[in-house]
Design an enzyme around this catalytic site. Sequence first.
Site, mmCIF file in Angstrom:
data_model
loop_
_atom_site.group_PDB
_atom_site.id
_atom_site.type_symbol
_atom_site.label_atom_id
_atom_site.label_comp_id
_atom_site.label_asym_id
_atom_site.label_seq_id
_atom_site.Cartn_x
_atom_site.Cartn_y
_atom_site.Cartn_z
ATOM 1 N N GLY A 11 0.772 -1.245 -0.099
ATOM 2 C CA GLY A 11 -0.099 0.024 -0.078
ATOM 3 C C GLY A 11 0.920 1.312 -0.076
ATOM 4 O O GLY A 11 0.529 2.267 0.501
ATOM 5 N N ASN A 100 -5.623 2.320 -12.958
ATOM 6 C CA ASN A 100 -4.738 1.482 -12.616
ATOM 7 C C ASN A 100 -3.291 1.898 -12.625
ATOM 8 O O ASN A 100 -2.998 2.733 -13.586
ATOM 9 C CB ASN A 100 -4.958 0.078 -13.237
ATOM 10 C CG ASN A 100 -3.746 -1.070 -12.804
ATOM 11 O OD1 ASN A 100 -3.653 -0.992 -11.569
ATOM 12 N ND2 ASN A 100 -2.965 -1.825 -13.616
ATOM 13 N N HIS A 102 0.607 0.527 -13.285
ATOM 14 C CA HIS A 102 1.173 -0.793 -13.414
ATOM 15 C C HIS A 102 2.862 -0.468 -13.757
ATOM 16 O O HIS A 102 3.032 0.597 -14.236
ATOM 17 C CB HIS A 102 0.712 -1.122 -15.066
ATOM 18 C CG HIS A 102 1.435 -2.492 -15.428
ATOM 19 N ND1 HIS A 102 0.587 -3.571 -14.824
ATOM 20 C CD2 HIS A 102 2.345 -2.607 -16.335
ATOM 21 C CE1 HIS A 102 1.534 -4.816 -15.529
ATOM 22 N NE2 HIS A 102 2.208 -4.067 -16.407
ATOM 23 N N GLU A 136 -12.206 -4.029 -19.588
ATOM 24 C CA GLU A 136 -12.309 -5.306 -19.170
ATOM 25 C C GLU A 136 -10.965 -6.027 -19.519
ATOM 26 O O GLU A 136 -10.545 -7.018 -19.070
ATOM 27 C CB GLU A 136 -13.602 -6.090 -19.890
ATOM 28 C CG GLU A 136 -14.692 -5.544 -18.725
ATOM 29 C CD GLU A 136 -16.058 -6.222 -19.212
ATOM 30 O OE1 GLU A 136 -15.984 -7.437 -18.833
ATOM 31 O OE2 GLU A 136 -16.916 -5.623 -19.638
ATOM 32 N N VAL A 138 -7.135 -6.866 -19.605
ATOM 33 C CA VAL A 138 -5.934 -6.552 -18.670
ATOM 34 C C VAL A 138 -5.085 -5.619 -19.046
ATOM 35 O O VAL A 138 -4.612 -5.972 -20.228
ATOM 36 C CB VAL A 138 -5.594 -7.610 -18.034
ATOM 37 C CG1 VAL A 138 -4.580 -7.450 -17.265
ATOM 38 C CG2 VAL A 138 -6.781 -8.539 -17.366
ATOM 39 N N ASP A 139 -4.769 -4.753 -18.375
ATOM 40 C CA ASP A 139 -3.650 -3.525 -18.791
ATOM 41 C C ASP A 139 -3.963 -2.867 -20.295
ATOM 42 O O ASP A 139 -2.739 -2.676 -20.892
ATOM 43 C CB ASP A 139 -2.299 -4.324 -18.766
ATOM 44 C CG ASP A 139 -2.136 -4.966 -17.324
ATOM 45 O OD1 ASP A 139 -2.592 -4.160 -16.337
ATOM 46 O OD2 ASP A 139 -1.287 -5.631 -16.790
ATOM 47 N N GLU A 168 6.154 5.960 -9.502
ATOM 48 C CA GLU A 168 4.813 6.000 -8.987
ATOM 49 C C GLU A 168 4.095 7.069 -8.173
ATOM 50 O O GLU A 168 3.309 7.382 -8.418
ATOM 51 C CB GLU A 168 4.258 4.376 -8.799
ATOM 52 C CG GLU A 168 4.804 3.457 -9.701
ATOM 53 C CD GLU A 168 4.269 1.911 -9.335
ATOM 54 O OE1 GLU A 168 4.475 0.906 -9.845
ATOM 55 O OE2 GLU A 168 4.306 1.844 -7.913
HETATM 56 C C1 GRF Z 1 3.086 -1.174 -7.710
HETATM 57 O O1 GRF Z 1 4.308 -1.311 -8.038
HETATM 58 C C2 GRF Z 1 2.168 -0.997 -8.884
HETATM 59 O O2 GRF Z 1 2.533 -0.705 -9.972
HETATM 60 C C3 GRF Z 1 1.780 -2.588 -9.091
HETATM 61 O O3 GRF Z 1 1.602 -2.921 -7.517
HETATM 62 C C4 GRF Z 1 2.518 -2.324 -6.976
HETATM 63 C C5 GRF Z 1 1.637 -1.702 -5.595
HETATM 64 O O4 GRF Z 1 2.689 -1.323 -4.714
HETATM 65 N N1 GRF Z 1 0.397 -2.793 -9.651
HETATM 66 P P1 GRF Z 1 2.146 -0.591 -3.391
HETATM 67 O O5 GRF Z 1 1.170 -1.802 -2.626
HETATM 68 O O6 GRF Z 1 1.176 0.584 -3.746
HETATM 69 O O7 GRF Z 1 3.247 -0.447 -2.454
#
Ligand code: GRF
Length: 189
Positions: A11, A100, A102, A136, A138-139, A168
Amino acid sequence: MKLGVAVSGQGSNLRNLVARGFEVVAVVTNRPSCGGAEFARGRGLPVGDFPQKRFPSAAHRDAAMAGFLLEQGVQLLVCAGYDRVFTRPLFDTFGGRIINIHPSLLPAFAGGMDAVAQALRAGVEVSGCTVHHVIEEVDAGPIILQSPVAVLPGDTVETLHARIQAEEHRLLPRAIVLVSDAARTAVGQ
Ligand code: GRF
């Protein structure tokens, strides 16, 4: 925008959104004891637990999850390390309002939970992260923002993923602001 955040892991993206003052009104998880869910409970945020074993199908699980998110007033659902694929009931309720994050430059290394390892195995010099709309397939939804991260000599999954996650934590907040602004413009506010 009032955010719902879906988590299955530590998280760090959720923590980052809360630290930056985003209005997280609900957290949902399929793993009630994951770090993200524990953090949310500690903050007094409403947490919905939706482990698959409690439901006869993924569609039942997602119908229950959509109901919970609606009750909490969620306007945008952010998947931040959620490791299940959403099914029709969630799209019926939140279609066009799910994003999302990724850990690769999509469409490269789509479709798995090991995108960082895939990038290392492929020997690319640059990977990164992508925030995209969830559809729907994925990615595969429309990309909102991407950010590159250099792969360094000697990188492991852990070291590369740590640098991608730092990126991120910059990218996801920017993407949410973009989506919120677009939604406000669309309704003429
Ligand atoms: C991230 O690297 C995200 O890109 C991927 O899962 C990871 C989640 O990280 N989908 P966190 O739980 O937010 O630290």
